[in-house]
Write a protein that holds these residues in place. Structure first.
Motif, mmCIF file in Angstrom:
data_model
loop_
_atom_site.group_PDB
_atom_site.id
_atom_site.type_symbol
_atom_site.label_atom_id
_atom_site.label_comp_id
_atom_site.label_asym_id
_atom_site.label_seq_id
_atom_site.Cartn_x
_atom_site.Cartn_y
_atom_site.Cartn_z
ATOM 1 N N GLY A 1 -60.265 28.889 105.119
ATOM 2 C CA GLY A 1 -61.360 27.882 105.281
ATOM 3 C C GLY A 1 -61.078 26.644 105.317
ATOM 4 O O GLY A 1 -59.895 26.226 104.750
ATOM 5 N N ALA A 2 -61.668 25.668 105.590
ATOM 6 C CA ALA A 2 -61.477 24.255 105.605
ATOM 7 C C ALA A 2 -61.051 23.836 104.270
ATOM 8 O O ALA A 2 -60.179 23.156 103.939
ATOM 9 N N TYR A 3 -61.985 24.168 103.344
ATOM 10 C CA TYR A 3 -61.789 23.884 102.042
ATOM 11 C C TYR A 3 -60.497 24.238 101.363
ATOM 12 O O TYR A 3 -59.800 23.572 100.758
ATOM 13 N N SER A 4 -60.262 25.736 101.757
ATOM 14 C CA SER A 4 -58.669 26.118 101.118
ATOM 15 C C SER A 4 -57.495 25.517 101.789
ATOM 16 O O SER A 4 -56.709 25.105 101.157
ATOM 17 N N ARG A 5 -57.880 25.216 103.027
ATOM 18 C CA ARG A 5 -56.775 24.578 103.751
ATOM 19 C C ARG A 5 -56.342 23.091 103.123
ATOM 20 O O ARG A 5 -55.375 22.883 102.844
ATOM 21 N N ARG A 6 -57.501 22.290 102.662
ATOM 22 C CA ARG A 6 -57.273 21.124 102.073
ATOM 23 C C ARG A 6 -56.976 21.242 100.697
ATOM 24 O O ARG A 6 -55.807 20.435 100.186
ATOM 25 N N ALA A 7 -57.140 22.478 99.862
ATOM 26 C CA ALA A 7 -56.715 22.642 98.619
ATOM 27 C C ALA A 7 -54.998 22.840 98.786
ATOM 28 O O ALA A 7 -54.215 22.379 97.759
ATOM 29 N N LEU A 8 -54.752 23.826 99.854
ATOM 30 C CA LEU A 8 -53.352 23.874 100.057
ATOM 31 C C LEU A 8 -52.474 22.772 100.293
ATOM 32 O O LEU A 8 -51.339 22.494 99.808
ATOM 33 N N ALA A 9 -53.214 21.634 101.043
ATOM 34 C CA ALA A 9 -52.640 20.577 101.460
ATOM 35 C C ALA A 9 -51.950 19.658 100.171
ATOM 36 O O ALA A 9 -51.247 18.653 100.136
ATOM 37 N N LEU A 10 -53.100 19.747 99.077
ATOM 38 C CA LEU A 10 -52.813 18.877 98.067
ATOM 39 C C LEU A 10 -51.628 18.530 97.345
ATOM 40 O O LEU A 10 -50.877 17.473 97.541
ATOM 41 N N LEU A 11 -50.892 19.613 97.126
ATOM 42 C CA LEU A 11 -49.415 19.906 96.561
ATOM 43 C C LEU A 11 -48.515 18.790 97.495
ATOM 44 O O LEU A 11 -47.762 17.987 97.074
ATOM 45 N N PRO A 12 -48.187 19.447 98.718
ATOM 46 C CA PRO A 12 -47.391 18.755 99.667
ATOM 47 C C PRO A 12 -47.636 17.361 100.082
ATOM 48 O O PRO A 12 -46.784 16.546 99.950
ATOM 49 N N LEU A 13 -48.863 17.045 100.002
ATOM 50 C CA LEU A 13 -49.325 15.784 100.380
ATOM 51 C C LEU A 13 -49.110 14.837 99.364
ATOM 52 O O LEU A 13 -48.609 13.616 99.207
#
Lengths: 518, 206
Positions: free
Chosen positions: A9-21
Motif C-alpha cells: 500500500g501507499a503507506y508501506s511504500r513510503r515506509a520502504l522509501a525512508l531508508l534509501p531516501l
C-alpha cells in the motif's frame, strides 16, 4: 479497489522509501549542497579568468565533446554491422560489449599505458598528448554507444524499412531516411551519458591526462589533497556540478521522451555472402578489437613477461593487506547496498520520483561526493562507516534499477495464482516472485561488486593510509620510480581484471530455469 | 454454497457495481456475462480474497470470508493468461499447490503425473511451460487447479487466448470435469454463446 497481495500500500511504500531516501539525502544531496555553499563562497571572477584554470575547464569540456563525436562516428556504423549482419559469435560479441562497464578505470588506464605509454608495446609513445585520454575514453564509451544503437536498430520494425525500399529507396538512402532517424533517440541519450562520464571521470584522467591534460576533476583532487586549497576547489566543483547537472537533465529529458519499444518484428539478419559485407564485417571487428580489446590484451601480454622477482614483490604484507581490505570493504558495502537496493526497488513501484532518485548516484561525480563528504563530516573523515557508505552509495543503484525492472516485468497474476493455490504471502514470494527476481538481483549485485572492487576516487579521498586497497596500492606503485614498481602495478591490475571478469561471468551466466524471452 | 450479499465496488471514483447479490449452489456453474471494464474480473479477485470490496460481504457454506487469506479459502482461480510459473516445469506447476498442502514431494509428483495423464498430457512433466501450445498451457493450468481439490473454481475468461475450435472443445471438457468432480464454479466471460453453452445459469453484469 486494492489488490492486496500484489503491491504494498501507499503507506508501506513510503515506509520502504525512508531508508534509501534518507541515505541519498545524507550521503549525496547534503554533501553536494555543502559543496555548493563552499563553492559559492569561493567563487571569485578572477578565479575563472585564470588562464590555467580556464584551460582545465575548456579541456574537460572539449575531451568529453570530442569523445562524443568519435563514439558516434565510429559507433553507429559498428552498430549497424552488429544489428544487421548474421555471423557466428554475434550474440557472444554483443554480450562481451558489457565487459568494459565492469572494468575498473585503473585497469583500463594501465592497459592504455601499456599500449601507448613510454616503452609501450605498440612502439608509439603518446605520453603527454591528449590522445591517451581520448583513447581511454573510447575504450569505455564506444561499447555504450554501440549497445544503445544496436538496441535502437533492432527496435525498428522490419515493415517500415521494407516499405521504404518498396517506395524506391536504396539501402543507403533507407539508412539515412529511416534507420538513422529511428536510431536518434537511442544515440542522443547514450551520447549524453558519454559526455557525463567523460566530463566527470576521474581515474582515467588522473592516469592518462598527466599534468598537461588533466581534467577539472583531477584539478579538484589536486587542490584538495596536495594544496589544501578548499576555496578554489569548491568553486571548480561548483562549475563542474553545473555542467554535469545540465548533461544529466538533458539525459533525463531524452529518456522520458523515449517510448518503450513495442514488440516488433525485427529485420531478418543479412547473410555475409558478398565481398562488400565481408569487408564491412572484418573492418568492424578490427575496429572494435583495437579499441575495446587491445588495452586488456596488452596488459595481459605485458604481465606475462614480467620478471620472477616482481612476482615475489607482490608476495608481501602490503598486497595481502590490500586484497583483504578490498574484499572486506566490498563485502560490507555490498551488504548495505543490497538492503538499500531492495528497499529502493520496492518503493520505486509506481513512483517516478524514486526512479529518478536511483539515478542520482550515477550522475554525480565521485570526486564531488567525496569532497562534499569531507567538508560536511570533518569529524568522520577516514571512518570506516563513511567509506563503506560512500561505496554503497555508488553501488546500490545497480541493484535498485535491476530489481525495479524485474519487478515491473513480474506479471501480477503469478503471485496471485500462488496465493489461490494455497501459498502464504511469504511462501508465494519465496516460491514464485523470488525465482523471477533472482537473475536481476544477481546481475545488479555483480555490477555493484565490480563498482566497489574497482573504486578509486572515493577511496583516495576518504581512506586512511593503513586501509590500503588494490586500487590505492596500484596507484602507490605507479607513483614510485623504477620498472619493478610499474610491473607490480601491472600484475595487481591483472588481479583486479580477474575480479572484473568474475563479476562479468556472474552477470552473463545463464539462468537455467527461465523463459528464453526474459 | 457461495453467497454474495450487497457487494459494492468502485474504481477510480466510478462505481462498478453496488448492492450486487449472487448465490451459487453446490455443483452449479454460473456464468457472469458483461463487457470489459464492468468489474467481472475484480469480482472474482474479491471472491478469491486477492482484492477487497468497498461494501458488502461474501459467505461460503454460511461462513463469512472477510479477513480470510486467499490461501485459506481453497478457491482455485484460473487466469486469462494461465499464469503458469515460468521457472518451474509442467510437473512443478501442477505440484505447486500440493507442496503448499505439505504433501511429501514424492507423493505430490506421483499425483501430479496422474492428473497430467487425466487431462491428456501424459509425459509432459519435464517440459518447459513456454514450449507448450495455448491449449496445452490451458490444460496445465486446469490440472494445477483441480489437483488441490478446490471448494470453488473461479474462471477468468479462461478460453479467450485460444482459437475458436479449441475454445469450444476445451470449454465442453471443462464443464464435464467440473460436473464430475461436483465443484461449483463461476465463469467470467464476454461471449454470450460461451456463457449459455457452459453454464447452468447466466448472470448479466452491466
Amino acid at each position: 479497489m486494492t489488490i492486496a497481495v500484489v503491491s504494498p500500500g501507499a503507506y508501506s511504500r513510503r515506509a520502504l522509501a525512508l531508508l534509501p531516501l534518507g541515505f541519498l539525502f545524507l550521503l549525496a544531496l547534503l554533501p553536494l549542497g555543502r559543496l555548493l555553499l563552499e563553492g559559492w563562497d569561493g567563487v571569485r571572477l578572477e578565479l575563472f579568468a585564470d588562464d590555467y584554470l580556464q584551460g582545465r575547464l575548456l579541456w574537460s569540456l572539449a575531451q568529453a565533446a570530442i569523445t562524443c563525436v568519435l563514439t558516434a562516428v565510429i559507433g553507429v556504423p559498428l552498430a549497424w554491422v552488429l544489428a544487421r549482419l548474421a555471423f557466428p559469435g554475434r550474440a557472444l560479441l554483443l554480450r562481451l560489449m558489457l565487459l568494459p562497464f565492469v572494468m575498473p578505470t585503473l585497469v583500463a588506464g594501465l592497459g592504455v599505458l601499456t599500449l601507448f605509454g613510454p616503452r609501450g608495446i605498440s612502439g608509439l609513445n603518446l605520453q603527454d598528448t591528449p590522445w591517451l585520454l581520448l583513447y581511454g575514453n573510447l575504450f569505455y564509451n564506444l561499447p555504450l554507444v554501440v549497445r544503445a544503437s544496436v538496441d535502437g536498430l533492432l527496435a525498428l520494425p522490419a515493415s517500415r524499412l521494407l516499405a521504404a525500399r518498396s517506395l524506391g529507396a536504396s539501402p543507403w538512402r533507407a539508412f539515412w531516411r529511416i534507420e538513422l532517424p529511428a536510431l536518434m533517440p537511442w544515440l542522443s541519450s547514450s551520447l549524453c551519458l558519454v559526455f557525463l562520464y567523460c566530463f566527470s571521470g576521474f581515474g582515467l584522467a588522473l592516469l592518462l591526462g598527466g599534468q598537461q591534460w588533466a581534467t577539472i576533476e583531477v584539478e579538484i583532487y589536486t587542490l584538495v589533497a596536495y594544496e589544501l586549497n578548499l576555496a578554489d576547489a569548491g568553486a571548480l566543483a561548483l562549475a563542474a556540478m553545473l555542467v554535469s547537472a545540465t548533461a544529466a537533465l538533458f539525459y533525463a529529458a531524452l529518456e522520458a521522451r523515449m517510448a518503450v519499444p513495442a514488440k516488433t518484428e525485427p529485420l531478418a539478419l543479412l547473410k555475409v555472402n558478398t565481398l562488400r559485407r565481408r569487408v564491412l564485417l572484418a573492418s568492424a571487428l578490427l575496429v572494435l578489437l583495437s579499441i575495446t580489446g587491445a588495452p586488456l590484451l596488452a596488459l595481459l601480454a605485458r604481465a606475462a613477461t614480467v620478471e620472477a622477482q616482481t612476482w615475489r614483490l607482490l608476495l608481501n604484507e602490503d598486497t595481502a593487506l590490500a586484497l583483504f581490505n578490498t574484499l572486506r570493504f566490498s563485502l560490507m558495502a555490498l551488504l548495505l547496498a543490497s538492503l538499500l537496493g531492495v528497499l529502493h526497488a520496492l518503493a520505486a513501484r509506481r513512483s517516478t520520483l524514486m526512479r529518478a532518485a536511483a539515478f542520482l548516484p550515477f550522475v554525480v561525480s565521485p570526486v564531488c561526493v567525496a569532497f562534499g563528504l569531507l567538508l560536511l563530516y570533518p569529524g568522520w573523515t577516514a571512518s570506516l562507516l563513511l567509506l563503506v557508505s560512500a561505496y554503497a552509495l555508488l553501488a546500490y543503484p545497480f541493484i535498485a534499477k535491476s530489481l525495479a525492472a524485474a519487478l515491473d516485468a513480474l506479471p501480477p497474476n503469478l503471485p496471485a495464482a500462488a496465493r489461490t493455490l494455497g501459498a502464504t504471502p511469504w511462501r508465494s514470494f519465496w516460491r514464485v516472485s523470488w525465482p523471477w527476481l533472482r537473475p536481476a538481483f544477481r546481475r545488479g549485485l555483480a555490477f555493484a561488486a565490480a563498482t566497489t572492487v574497482g573504486e578509486f576516487a572515493v577511496t583516495l579521498f576518504l581512506s586512511r593510509p593503513e586501509w590500503l586497497t588494490l586500487t590505492t596500492l596500484i596507484y602507490q606503485h605507479l607513483g614510485r620510480p623504477g620498472q619493478a614498481n610499474l610491473d607490480a602495478a601491472l600484475l595487481l591490475s591483472v588481479l583486479l581484471m580477474l575480479f572484473a571478469l568474475l563479476a562479468f561471468a556472474a552477470i552473463e551466466w545463464p539462468e537455467k530455469n527461465h523463459a528464453p524471452d526474459r | 454454497m457461495l453467497q454474495i450479499v450487497d457487494l459494492g465496488l468502485s474504481y477510480a471514483g466510478r462505481p462498478l457495481f453496488s448492492r450486487f447479490n449472487l448465490c451459487v449452489e453446490a455443483g452449479e456453474i454460473v456464468a457472469l456475462l458483461g463487457p470489459s471494464g464492468c468489474g467481472k474480473s475484480s469480482l472474482l479477485k474479491i471472491i478469491a480474497g486477492l482484492a477487497s470490496a468497498d461494501a458488502g460481504e461474501v459467505f461460503f457454506a454460511g461462513e463469512p470470508l472477510t479477513g480470510l487469506a486467499p490461501e485459506a479459502r481453497r478457491f482455485a482461480l484460473m487466469f486469462q493468461d494461465f499464469a503458469l510459473f515460468p521457472h518451474l516445469d509442467v510437473l512443478g506447476n501442477v505440484m505447486f499447490g500440493l507442496i503448499e498442502q505439505r504433501v511429501p514431494r514424492r507423493e505430490a509428483a506421483v499425483r501430479a503425473e496422474l492428473m497430467l495423464a487425466d487431462v491428456g498430457l501424459a509425459g509432459f512433466g519435464p517440459r518447459r511451460v513456454w514450449d507448450l501450445s495455448g491449449g496445452e498451457q490451458q490444460r496445465v493450468a486446469l490440472a494445477r487447479a483441480l489437483i488441490t481439490a478446490p471448494r470453488l473454481m473461479l474462471l477468468d475468461e479462461p478460453f479467450s487466448a485460444l482459437d475458436a475450435l479449441l475454445r469450444t472443445g476445451l470449454g465442453d471438457e471443462f464443464r464435464r470435469r467440473l460436473k464430475v468432480a461436483n465443484i461449483p464454479a463461476i465463469l467470467v466471460t464476454h461471449d454470450p454463446a460461451e456463457a449459455a453453452r457452459l453454464a447452468d445459469r447466466v448472470v448479466s453484469l452491466s
